[in-house]
Design an enzyme around this catalytic site. Structure first.
Site, PDB file in Angstrom:
ATOM      1  N   MET A 206       0.790  -1.211   0.000  1.00  0.00           N
ATOM      2  CA  MET A 206       0.000   0.000   0.000  1.00  0.00           C
ATOM      3  C   MET A 206       0.821   1.257   0.000  1.00  0.00           C
ATOM      4  O   MET A 206       0.346   2.280   0.450  1.00  0.00           O
ATOM      5  CB  MET A 206      -0.849   0.024   1.234  1.00  0.00           C
ATOM      6  CG  MET A 206      -2.225   0.464   0.948  1.00  0.00           C
ATOM      7  SD  MET A 206      -3.179  -0.407   2.137  1.00  0.00           S
ATOM      8  CE  MET A 206      -1.876  -0.813   3.294  1.00  0.00           C
ATOM      9  N   PRO A 207       2.052   1.146  -0.509  1.00  0.00           N
ATOM     10  CA  PRO A 207       2.869   2.381  -0.499  1.00  0.00           C
ATOM     11  C   PRO A 207       2.272   3.459  -1.408  1.00  0.00           C
ATOM     12  O   PRO A 207       1.569   3.156  -2.378  1.00  0.00           O
ATOM     13  CB  PRO A 207       4.220   1.916  -1.054  1.00  0.00           C
ATOM     14  CG  PRO A 207       4.241   0.434  -0.856  1.00  0.00           C
ATOM     15  CD  PRO A 207       2.816  -0.012  -1.014  1.00  0.00           C
ATOM     16  N   TYR A 208       2.583   4.681  -1.027  1.00  0.00           N
ATOM     17  CA  TYR A 208       2.232   5.829  -1.857  1.00  0.00           C
ATOM     18  C   TYR A 208       3.531   6.604  -2.094  1.00  0.00           C
ATOM     19  O   TYR A 208       4.224   6.962  -1.140  1.00  0.00           O
ATOM     20  CB  TYR A 208       1.223   6.721  -1.141  1.00  0.00           C
ATOM     21  CG  TYR A 208       0.994   8.044  -1.836  1.00  0.00           C
ATOM     22  CD1 TYR A 208       0.169   8.124  -2.950  1.00  0.00           C
ATOM     23  CD2 TYR A 208       1.642   9.194  -1.404  1.00  0.00           C
ATOM     24  CE1 TYR A 208      -0.019   9.318  -3.607  1.00  0.00           C
ATOM     25  CE2 TYR A 208       1.454  10.403  -2.058  1.00  0.00           C
ATOM     26  CZ  TYR A 208       0.619  10.459  -3.162  1.00  0.00           C
ATOM     27  OH  TYR A 208       0.450  11.653  -3.814  1.00  0.00           O
TER      28      TYR A 208
ATOM     29  N   PHE B 141       0.821   2.999  -5.257  1.00  0.00           N
ATOM     30  CA  PHE B 141       0.395   4.164  -6.044  1.00  0.00           C
ATOM     31  C   PHE B 141       1.610   5.068  -6.255  1.00  0.00           C
ATOM     32  O   PHE B 141       2.389   5.283  -5.316  1.00  0.00           O
ATOM     33  CB  PHE B 141      -0.651   4.999  -5.294  1.00  0.00           C
ATOM     34  CG  PHE B 141      -2.028   4.429  -5.262  1.00  0.00           C
ATOM     35  CD1 PHE B 141      -2.329   3.190  -5.792  1.00  0.00           C
ATOM     36  CD2 PHE B 141      -3.070   5.162  -4.692  1.00  0.00           C
ATOM     37  CE1 PHE B 141      -3.622   2.675  -5.751  1.00  0.00           C
ATOM     38  CE2 PHE B 141      -4.365   4.662  -4.647  1.00  0.00           C
ATOM     39  CZ  PHE B 141      -4.643   3.426  -5.174  1.00  0.00           C
TER      40      PHE B 141
END
Lengths: 81, 81, 81, 81, 81, 81
Positions: E1-3, E48
């Protein structure tokens, strides 16, 4: 002069770790800086990288917090989200 | 209605301090708010300032973390980067 | 190595301007960089400043867009928000 | 694929709390994700929400830190800013 | 779930280009996503990446805008900053 | 004093629109401000909301740009990502 901000959940992905390790942070910094040099020719000295670790209960996806999301996904192979 | 985000490494620059001091934070907030009033006429009450302190090992420059960058630069006068 | 992000609404505050002028941007960049040197001793060369101009209808305050907020505040002296 | 970042001062608004509670964070995440689905049709699974709590002395408004701003406003009904 | 948020100056680094090309953007997105998988085991689908191009006169370094900084550095080999 | 930043891809989700419409922006601003009041008791006047629209080719997911991601997902019902 690129500026890159990487946000990840604070959790261990290496054995025994409970957060991103110094070695992992160094690898992210090197990898991103190399990438900006390779793709856009940006000199390493002009690239800043800032890594933020975010508490899992402060990160939401699917309308719920990450821990809740993973509980719901358990068995569905999405634990690494 | 300006919004200003200031990111600095978490470290002491005042004698005995290990992080930005409350007085330094207040000076940054006042200075930035004054600046936006002087340059753009923005009223002080409508300016938000958020200061983030980032662990040194989470900040990269030159393809390495800040502590490593400073070790390499030692003797070269870049310690204050 | 500070990183500063300044967000303001895109509008003219100088005569005849419809956005922040190059001179105003230069003044903001100089002012912020000077401030970080004075308060924290950060060398000018290690400070990045990024100015974002945001369309007024994309900025909200008081639960409404900025243009609507100003319409409601007209006569109340809040037009410069 | 929306990304939403919510920044609030770190303080308790629920009885006995000194920071945003897990329940409040969950409510913010659900509310924002619902909103993006209702307004833009974005599926819940594609919306990320990151909540940052900022120390009160690191947040400025009116040219001063939040605690100082509230002291000055005491009696003026602005304590909840 | 890195941004991951990548900010670069808007300018051409490929022949004839005046901004980052679609191919360069795709390479940055792929490179960053691969990196997060390799270092932290993050699945590609949960990363993302948002690329922002910033006008050169809105980016400051050394207390001046980027174009001014490069003019001063001309001859000193810093044109690629 | 919350600050909320909403990033979405620039595209039309209303009939005939090619970007987020003014009405949709107003709905997002109202919804987020209402939410922060309901959950944390934050007064509407002290909440800033900034909406950024990002070109689709500047947004990555799954290691590719959004348009490419959707092409690959076509038929899989993921077009609204």
């Amino acid at each position: 002069m690129p500026y890159v901000n990487i946000k990840v959940t604070r959790e261990g992905t290496a054995p025994g770790a409970t957060s991103t390790t110094p070695g992992q942070k160094a690898a992210l910094i090197k990898g991103v800086s190399d990438l900006l040099f390779e793709v856009l020719g940006k000199p390493h000295d002009s690239t800043f990288v800032v890594i933020d670790e975010v508490e899992m209960e402060s990160w939401g996806v699917g309308g719920v917090t990450v821990p809740e999301y993973r509980r719901r996904s358990a068995g569905g192979g999405e634990a690494a989200v």
